[in-house]
Design an enzyme around this catalytic site. Structure first.
Site, PDB file in Angstrom:
ATOM      1  N   LYS A  96       0.950  -0.932  -0.007  1.00 21.96           N
ATOM      2  CA  LYS A  96      -0.195   0.043  -0.002  1.00 21.96           C
ATOM      3  C   LYS A  96       0.923   1.376   0.008  1.00 21.96           C
ATOM      4  CE  LYS A  96      -4.495  -1.482   1.549  1.00 21.96           C
ATOM      5  NZ  LYS A  96      -4.473  -2.867   2.081  1.00 21.96           N
ATOM      6  N   GLU A 118      -9.879   7.322   3.959  1.00 25.31           N
ATOM      7  CA  GLU A 118     -10.726   6.346   4.868  1.00 25.31           C
ATOM      8  C   GLU A 118      -9.980   5.248   4.881  1.00 25.31           C
ATOM      9  OE1 GLU A 118     -10.575   6.417   1.223  1.00 25.31           O
ATOM     10  OE2 GLU A 118      -9.981   4.150   1.239  1.00 25.31           O
ATOM     11  N   SER A 384       1.429 -10.017  -1.287  1.00 25.55           N
ATOM     12  CA  SER A 384       1.170  -8.377  -1.010  1.00 25.55           C
ATOM     13  C   SER A 384       1.482  -8.060   0.438  1.00 25.55           C
ATOM     14  CB  SER A 384      -0.372  -8.347  -1.124  1.00 25.55           C
ATOM     15  OG  SER A 384      -1.078  -8.950  -0.451  1.00 25.55           O
TER      16      SER A 384
HETATM   17  C1  LIG Z   1      -5.071  -3.958   1.493  1.00 27.18           C
HETATM   18  C2  LIG Z   1      -4.641  -5.211   1.166  1.00 27.18           C
HETATM   19  C3  LIG Z   1      -4.724  -5.808   0.121  1.00 27.18           C
HETATM   20  C4  LIG Z   1      -6.008  -5.637  -0.704  1.00 27.18           C
HETATM   21  O1  LIG Z   1      -6.033  -4.507  -1.306  1.00 27.18           O
HETATM   22  P1  LIG Z   1      -5.916  -4.650  -2.985  1.00 27.18           P
HETATM   23  O2  LIG Z   1      -5.998  -3.097  -3.154  1.00 27.18           O
HETATM   24  O3  LIG Z   1      -6.804  -5.258  -3.585  1.00 27.18           O
HETATM   25  O4  LIG Z   1      -4.231  -4.806  -3.263  1.00 27.18           O
HETATM   26  C5  LIG Z   1      -4.262  -7.065  -0.149  1.00 27.18           C
HETATM   27  N1  LIG Z   1      -3.048  -7.709   0.757  1.00 27.18           N
HETATM   28  C6  LIG Z   1      -2.525  -6.612   1.536  1.00 27.18           C
HETATM   29  C7  LIG Z   1      -1.462  -7.475   2.394  1.00 27.18           C
HETATM   30  C8  LIG Z   1      -3.431  -5.710   2.190  1.00 27.18           C
HETATM   31  O5  LIG Z   1      -2.813  -4.957   2.988  1.00 27.18           O
END
Ligand SMILES: *Cc1c(COP(=O)(O)O)cnc(C)c1O
Length: 399
Positions: A96, A118, A384
């Site tokens: 993020k 938000e 992610s």
């Molecule tokens: C917020 C988050 C997501 C989901 O958000 P996307 O916009 O779909 O990427 C996925 N993985 C993690 C670790 C997150 O913090």
């Protein structure tokens, strides 16, 4: 980041559409703000001085490039070649921050003094509060009253970082209500405030802007894969989808490489048919959500259905408009994984590779056995985020 204007069908059109999805369906009061962004974002993010600062922060603050790791034991288990893109190693523990850094540099160049955002689970709120501390900008984060109770550690992080956390007390007191409050705040403070959206959602130009900031993920995958295997293109890129920003970043430079299969994994929750799910493409229909035409979970008369997933980051009733188009056009393959499958995948990765993934990322890992990948294929999974924030959930499965 290479900020070039792409001229292909999977990218945004000049008027903000991906096929029939996208656009800017916003109240008239928001027009000046969105228009200012739309007219300036491409120009600003391509300026050499912007790129220098953005790339320097990605390198020295976020810790990029993140590694591309050949997971040998996981590969052996699935009889293919699995590479993990280690976004879990970014500062703040997830992808993020790639976006919040880009947007705060843009906000500064637009002369903004305050940031509003938000947050649902608090991950985007923390990534936003982090860059506001870094850039010494005032930070207001709206969060549903219920979420404030449920996500105490992230509320504490935001406050420690100097953000003001405001409680959204209407409706279901969750993300949707926090988004409404943040929009209202932006309408009332158009001149000095920038609204940082946390995913590839919202009115044009947000989906494209956020995808560009996250596209550093696939830019790195290409040269890292070339370095390690001799080929730039994998056979599969797999990513989880909440709103879709980590997936959009992981797919970006492969959109026009039709040999690369793009696999998006949604959260099935307790199961697609159970009424407790967040599998948007399986359950949703076209409609307008948060300012863009996309696919969302809704009732017959168009009321948004509350989504459910064990992972807070995937608990969103829609997907970004580009993903809606990838789904609709067949360019993307959309799968889903249940809570149970995600938990199993999290423990499997931990035991095989010594990496504790975020629950969100575990959904992407959960489909490895279902891809049909062969021993000679290369599969990149976008990891992610890291699992520290999910330990309370994981602990319930440890005896
Ligand atoms: C917020 C988050 C997501 C989901 O958000 P996307 O916009 O779909 O990427 C996925 N993985 C993690 C670790 C997150 O913090």
């Amino acid at each position: 980041m290479e900020a070039t204007v792409e001229k292909t069908s999977y990218h945004v059109s000049n008027d903000g559409y991906y096929g029939t999805f996208g656009g800017a369906f916003i109240p008239e009061m928001l027009y000046p703000n969105v228009e200012e962004l739309r007219d300036n974002y491409l120009k600003i993010i391509q300026e050499p001085d912007f790129l220098d600062e953005y790339n320097d922060l990605l390198r020295n603050y976020v810790g990029r490039p993140t590694p591309l790791y050949h997971a040998k034991r996981l590969s052996e288990k699935y009889n293919t070649n699995v590479y993990l893109k280690r976004e879990d190693l970014c500062h703040t523990g997830a992808h993020k921050v790639n976006n919040t850094i880009g947007q705060i540099l843009l906000a500064k160049r637009l002369g903004k003094k305050r940031i509003v955002a938000e947050t649902g689970a608090g991950q985007h709120g923390v990534a936003t509060a982090t860059v506001c501390a870094l850039m010494n900008l005032e930070c207001v984060v709206y969060m549903g009253a219920l979420d404030i109770e449920r996500q105490a550690p992230n509320v504490a992080r935001m406050k420690m970082l100097g953000a003001e956390v405001r409680s959204a007390t209407c409706g279901s007191q969750t993300l949707k209500d926090a988004t409404n409050e943040a929009m209202r705040h932006w309408i009332n403070n158009p001149v000095d405030t920038h609204y940082i959206i946390g995913s590839v959602v919202g009115p044009h130009p947000y989906p494209d802007m956020v995808a560009r900031f996250q596209s550093i993920i696939s830019e790195e995958i290409r040269w890292q894969l070339k370095e390690q295997t001799g080929h730039e293109n994998p056979d599969y890129v797999v990513a989880c989808v909440g709103g879709g920003s980590n997936a959009a970043g992981a797919f970006y430079h492969f959109l026009d490489q039709e040999s690369v299969k793009l696999v998006a994994v949604e959260a099935a929750g307790q199961g697609v048919g159970t009424g407790h799910s967040a599998a948007t493409t399986a359950l949703g229909k076209p409609g307008v959500l948060h300012g863009s035409r996309t696919i969302l979970m809704q009732t017959e008369d168009g009321q948004v259905v509350e989504p459910y997933s064990i992972s807070a980051g995937l608990d969103y009733p829609g997907i970004g408009p580009q993903h809606a188009y990838l789904f609709d056009s067949g360019r993307g393959t959309f799968l889903s994984a249940t809570d149970e499958e995600a938990i199993q995948a999290a423990f499997e990765l931990t035991r095989l590779e010594g990496i504790i993934p975020a629950l969100e990322s575990s959904h992407a890992l959960a489909v490895l056995g279902r891809l049909g990948a062969s021993i000679s294929d290369t599969v990149v999974v976008n990891l992610s985020g890291r699992g520290d924030k999910d330990m309370a959930t994981y602990m319930k499965y440890i005896d």
